[in-house]
Write a protein that holds these residues in place. Structure first.
Motif, PDB file in Angstrom:
ATOM      1  N   PHE A   1       0.907  -1.193  -0.163  1.00 38.65           N
ATOM      2  CA  PHE A   1      -0.065  -0.064   0.084  1.00 38.65           C
ATOM      3  C   PHE A   1       0.928   1.203   0.133  1.00 38.65           C
ATOM      4  O   PHE A   1       1.951   1.380   0.594  1.00 38.65           O
ATOM      5  CB  PHE A   1      -1.142   0.092   1.306  1.00 38.65           C
ATOM      6  N   GLY A   2       0.592   2.317  -0.669  1.00 35.11           N
ATOM      7  CA  GLY A   2       1.175   3.637  -0.680  1.00 35.11           C
ATOM      8  C   GLY A   2       0.592   4.721  -0.096  1.00 35.11           C
ATOM      9  O   GLY A   2       0.729   5.806  -0.307  1.00 35.11           O
ATOM     10  N   SER A   3      -0.296   4.344   0.845  1.00 34.89           N
ATOM     11  CA  SER A   3      -0.882   5.262   1.990  1.00 34.89           C
ATOM     12  C   SER A   3      -0.828   4.717   3.266  1.00 34.89           C
ATOM     13  O   SER A   3      -0.411   3.791   3.695  1.00 34.89           O
ATOM     14  CB  SER A   3      -2.126   5.548   1.431  1.00 34.89           C
ATOM     15  N   ASN A   4      -1.483   5.629   4.217  1.00 36.35           N
ATOM     16  CA  ASN A   4      -1.379   5.096   5.559  1.00 36.35           C
ATOM     17  C   ASN A   4      -2.628   4.120   5.903  1.00 36.35           C
ATOM     18  O   ASN A   4      -2.572   3.520   6.953  1.00 36.35           O
ATOM     19  CB  ASN A   4      -1.458   6.382   6.424  1.00 36.35           C
ATOM     20  N   THR A   5      -3.723   4.080   5.128  1.00 32.23           N
ATOM     21  CA  THR A   5      -4.616   3.267   5.352  1.00 32.23           C
ATOM     22  C   THR A   5      -4.959   2.362   3.932  1.00 32.23           C
ATOM     23  O   THR A   5      -5.026   2.890   2.903  1.00 32.23           O
ATOM     24  CB  THR A   5      -6.083   3.957   5.883  1.00 32.23           C
ATOM     25  N   GLY A   6      -5.092   0.997   4.233  1.00 33.00           N
ATOM     26  CA  GLY A   6      -5.406   0.386   2.932  1.00 33.00           C
ATOM     27  C   GLY A   6      -6.840  -0.452   3.088  1.00 33.00           C
ATOM     28  O   GLY A   6      -7.106  -1.012   4.201  1.00 33.00           O
ATOM     29  N   VAL A   7      -7.648  -0.568   2.018  1.00 32.25           N
ATOM     30  CA  VAL A   7      -8.794  -1.531   2.294  1.00 32.25           C
ATOM     31  C   VAL A   7      -8.755  -2.174   0.892  1.00 32.25           C
ATOM     32  O   VAL A   7      -8.194  -2.092  -0.286  1.00 32.25           O
ATOM     33  CB  VAL A   7      -9.955  -0.402   1.977  1.00 32.25           C
ATOM     34  N   VAL A   8      -9.288  -3.458   1.116  1.00 33.09           N
ATOM     35  CA  VAL A   8      -9.180  -4.374  -0.145  1.00 33.09           C
ATOM     36  C   VAL A   8     -10.747  -5.163  -0.166  1.00 33.09           C
ATOM     37  O   VAL A   8     -11.135  -5.523   1.167  1.00 33.09           O
ATOM     38  CB  VAL A   8      -8.272  -5.667   0.224  1.00 33.09           C
ATOM     39  N   LEU A   9     -11.240  -4.742  -1.143  1.00 36.53           N
ATOM     40  CA  LEU A   9     -12.403  -5.491  -1.443  1.00 36.53           C
ATOM     41  C   LEU A   9     -12.643  -6.862  -1.956  1.00 36.53           C
ATOM     42  O   LEU A   9     -11.858  -6.891  -3.051  1.00 36.53           O
ATOM     43  CB  LEU A   9     -13.372  -4.349  -2.148  1.00 36.53           C
ATOM     44  N   ASN A  10     -12.958  -7.990  -1.239  1.00 32.77           N
ATOM     45  CA  ASN A  10     -13.203  -9.222  -1.613  1.00 32.77           C
ATOM     46  C   ASN A  10     -14.596  -9.649  -2.022  1.00 32.77           C
ATOM     47  O   ASN A  10     -15.418  -9.789  -1.101  1.00 32.77           O
ATOM     48  CB  ASN A  10     -12.487  -9.966  -0.826  1.00 32.77           C
ATOM     49  N   PHE A  11     -14.993  -9.916  -3.173  1.00 31.78           N
ATOM     50  CA  PHE A  11     -16.274 -10.422  -3.751  1.00 31.78           C
ATOM     51  C   PHE A  11     -16.201 -12.157  -3.789  1.00 31.78           C
ATOM     52  O   PHE A  11     -15.523 -12.369  -4.713  1.00 31.78           O
ATOM     53  CB  PHE A  11     -16.426  -9.582  -5.059  1.00 31.78           C
ATOM     54  N   ILE A  12     -16.769 -12.596  -2.688  1.00 36.30           N
ATOM     55  CA  ILE A  12     -16.570 -14.145  -2.624  1.00 36.30           C
ATOM     56  C   ILE A  12     -17.852 -14.879  -2.996  1.00 36.30           C
ATOM     57  O   ILE A  12     -19.038 -14.217  -2.573  1.00 36.30           O
ATOM     58  CB  ILE A  12     -16.430 -14.413  -1.105  1.00 36.30           C
TER      59      ILE A  12
ATOM     60  N   VAL B   1     -14.392  -7.332   3.398  1.00 26.22           N
ATOM     61  CA  VAL B   1     -13.519  -6.146   3.428  1.00 26.22           C
ATOM     62  C   VAL B   1     -12.409  -6.295   4.338  1.00 26.22           C
ATOM     63  O   VAL B   1     -12.342  -6.453   5.471  1.00 26.22           O
ATOM     64  CB  VAL B   1     -14.058  -5.006   3.694  1.00 26.22           C
ATOM     65  N   PHE B   2     -10.953  -6.214   3.803  1.00 27.21           N
ATOM     66  CA  PHE B   2      -9.845  -6.225   4.653  1.00 27.21           C
ATOM     67  C   PHE B   2      -9.412  -4.648   4.934  1.00 27.21           C
ATOM     68  O   PHE B   2      -9.303  -3.910   3.870  1.00 27.21           O
ATOM     69  CB  PHE B   2      -8.761  -6.681   4.231  1.00 27.21           C
ATOM     70  N   ILE B   3      -9.876  -4.268   6.048  1.00 19.94           N
ATOM     71  CA  ILE B   3      -9.151  -2.754   6.443  1.00 19.94           C
ATOM     72  C   ILE B   3      -8.010  -3.044   7.294  1.00 19.94           C
ATOM     73  O   ILE B   3      -7.451  -3.518   8.264  1.00 19.94           O
ATOM     74  CB  ILE B   3     -10.063  -2.216   7.218  1.00 19.94           C
ATOM     75  N   ILE B   4      -6.742  -2.304   6.777  1.00 21.31           N
ATOM     76  CA  ILE B   4      -5.595  -2.088   7.329  1.00 21.31           C
ATOM     77  C   ILE B   4      -5.306  -0.614   7.829  1.00 21.31           C
ATOM     78  O   ILE B   4      -5.061  -0.126   6.936  1.00 21.31           O
ATOM     79  CB  ILE B   4      -4.355  -2.782   6.326  1.00 21.31           C
ATOM     80  N   ASP B   5      -5.288  -0.538   8.978  1.00 19.43           N
ATOM     81  CA  ASP B   5      -5.032   0.619   9.460  1.00 19.43           C
ATOM     82  C   ASP B   5      -4.492   0.741  11.046  1.00 19.43           C
ATOM     83  O   ASP B   5      -5.008   0.273  11.951  1.00 19.43           O
ATOM     84  CB  ASP B   5      -6.383   1.683   9.659  1.00 19.43           C
ATOM     85  N   PRO B   6      -3.157   1.449  10.907  1.00 12.67           N
ATOM     86  CA  PRO B   6      -2.339   1.657   9.908  1.00 12.67           C
ATOM     87  C   PRO B   6      -1.471   0.618   8.984  1.00 12.67           C
ATOM     88  O   PRO B   6      -1.512  -0.350   9.350  1.00 12.67           O
ATOM     89  CB  PRO B   6      -1.243   2.664  10.504  1.00 12.67           C
ATOM     90  N   VAL B   7      -1.098   1.017   7.788  1.00 12.01           N
ATOM     91  CA  VAL B   7      -0.620   0.076   6.882  1.00 12.01           C
ATOM     92  C   VAL B   7       0.962   0.123   7.570  1.00 12.01           C
ATOM     93  O   VAL B   7       1.332   0.912   7.846  1.00 12.01           O
ATOM     94  CB  VAL B   7      -0.574   0.816   5.457  1.00 12.01           C
ATOM     95  N   VAL B   8       1.535  -1.002   7.510  1.00 11.77           N
ATOM     96  CA  VAL B   8       3.012  -1.159   7.602  1.00 11.77           C
ATOM     97  C   VAL B   8       3.604  -0.812   6.314  1.00 11.77           C
ATOM     98  O   VAL B   8       3.600  -1.457   5.428  1.00 11.77           O
ATOM     99  CB  VAL B   8       3.354  -2.590   8.049  1.00 11.77           C
ATOM    100  N   LYS B   9       4.500   0.341   6.424  1.00 10.85           N
ATOM    101  CA  LYS B   9       4.969   0.757   5.250  1.00 10.85           C
ATOM    102  C   LYS B   9       6.080  -0.171   4.585  1.00 10.85           C
ATOM    103  O   LYS B   9       6.766  -0.852   5.337  1.00 10.85           O
ATOM    104  CB  LYS B   9       5.936   2.083   5.636  1.00 10.85           C
ATOM    105  N   GLY B  10       5.895  -0.421   3.290  1.00 11.14           N
ATOM    106  CA  GLY B  10       6.744  -1.211   2.631  1.00 11.14           C
ATOM    107  C   GLY B  10       6.392  -2.774   2.589  1.00 11.14           C
ATOM    108  O   GLY B  10       7.041  -3.593   2.075  1.00 11.14           O
ATOM    109  N   ALA B  11       5.251  -3.214   3.639  1.00 17.08           N
ATOM    110  CA  ALA B  11       5.111  -4.454   3.867  1.00 17.08           C
ATOM    111  C   ALA B  11       4.139  -5.046   2.625  1.00 17.08           C
ATOM    112  O   ALA B  11       3.521  -4.445   2.037  1.00 17.08           O
ATOM    113  CB  ALA B  11       4.278  -4.791   5.125  1.00 17.08           C
ATOM    114  N   ASP B  12       4.594  -6.360   2.223  1.00 20.82           N
ATOM    115  CA  ASP B  12       3.917  -7.010   1.396  1.00 20.82           C
ATOM    116  C   ASP B  12       2.495  -7.782   1.950  1.00 20.82           C
ATOM    117  O   ASP B  12       2.624  -8.410   2.771  1.00 20.82           O
ATOM    118  CB  ASP B  12       4.595  -8.120   0.587  1.00 20.82           C
TER     119      ASP B  12
END
Length: 161
Positions: free
Chosen positions: A44-55, A106-117
């Motif tokens: 992620f290139g920001s402080n918060t990331g969201v991933v929408l997963n349609f299952i 929905v994956f909500i990552i807050d805060p994002v770990v900078k540079g983490a995959d």
């Protein structure tokens, strides 16, 4: 529907609608691509990331089983970055039907770990091997009705402060 649920789901519905519009979202990417040998990174290139997963509606138990293994891989990893990722990664399931009868996770990552995959298959590969890894990736990829939408978010305002 109670007021709390509306307050939480309304922004996600708007986010989902925006992500469905190609002008606002990255093109959905199939999770299958994560399982290849040259797995793309999901940084992620920001402080918060969201991933929408349609299952697929009939594959929610499989998806949730993989999420449980993802949690295990993150928490038992000897890599401190993985433990840090686990601490800020939340998984939500919408009670409302998604497009074409899918179920929205929905994956909500807050805060994002900078540079983490954040590529799920990469994390699973670190925690599991052989047949177990293969079975997890198969279950994970076959659960998707469509691909994923990765969204980078930057805070604009904290209305309660």
């Amino acid at each position: 529907m109670n007021a709390t649920r509306i307050c939480v789901l309304a922004p996600l519905a708007v986010l989902g609608a925006l992500c469905a519009d190609p002008a606002f979202a990255q093109q959905p990417s199939p999770p299958m691509a994560q399982a290849t040998v040259a797995s793309p990174t999901r940084v992620f290139g920001s402080n918060t990331g969201v991933v929408l997963n349609f299952i697929k509606a009939d594959k929610t138990a499989d998806f949730e089983a993989v999420v449980a293994k993802l949690k295990e891989a993150l928490q038992t990893s000897p890599n401190a970055t993985r433990k840090e990722q686990a601490a800020s990664w939340r998984v939500y399931k919408s009670p409302d039907p998604g497009p074409a009868g899918s179920v929205l996770y929905v994956f909500i990552i807050d805060p994002v770990v900078k540079g983490a995959d954040y590529a799920v298959a990469t994390i699973l590969a670190e925690g599991f091997s052989g047949d177990e890894f293969s079975a997890l990736v198969k279950k994970y990829t076959e659960a998707y009705a469509t691909g994923q939408n990765f969204v980078n978010l930057s805070l604009v305002s904290e209305l309660g402060k």
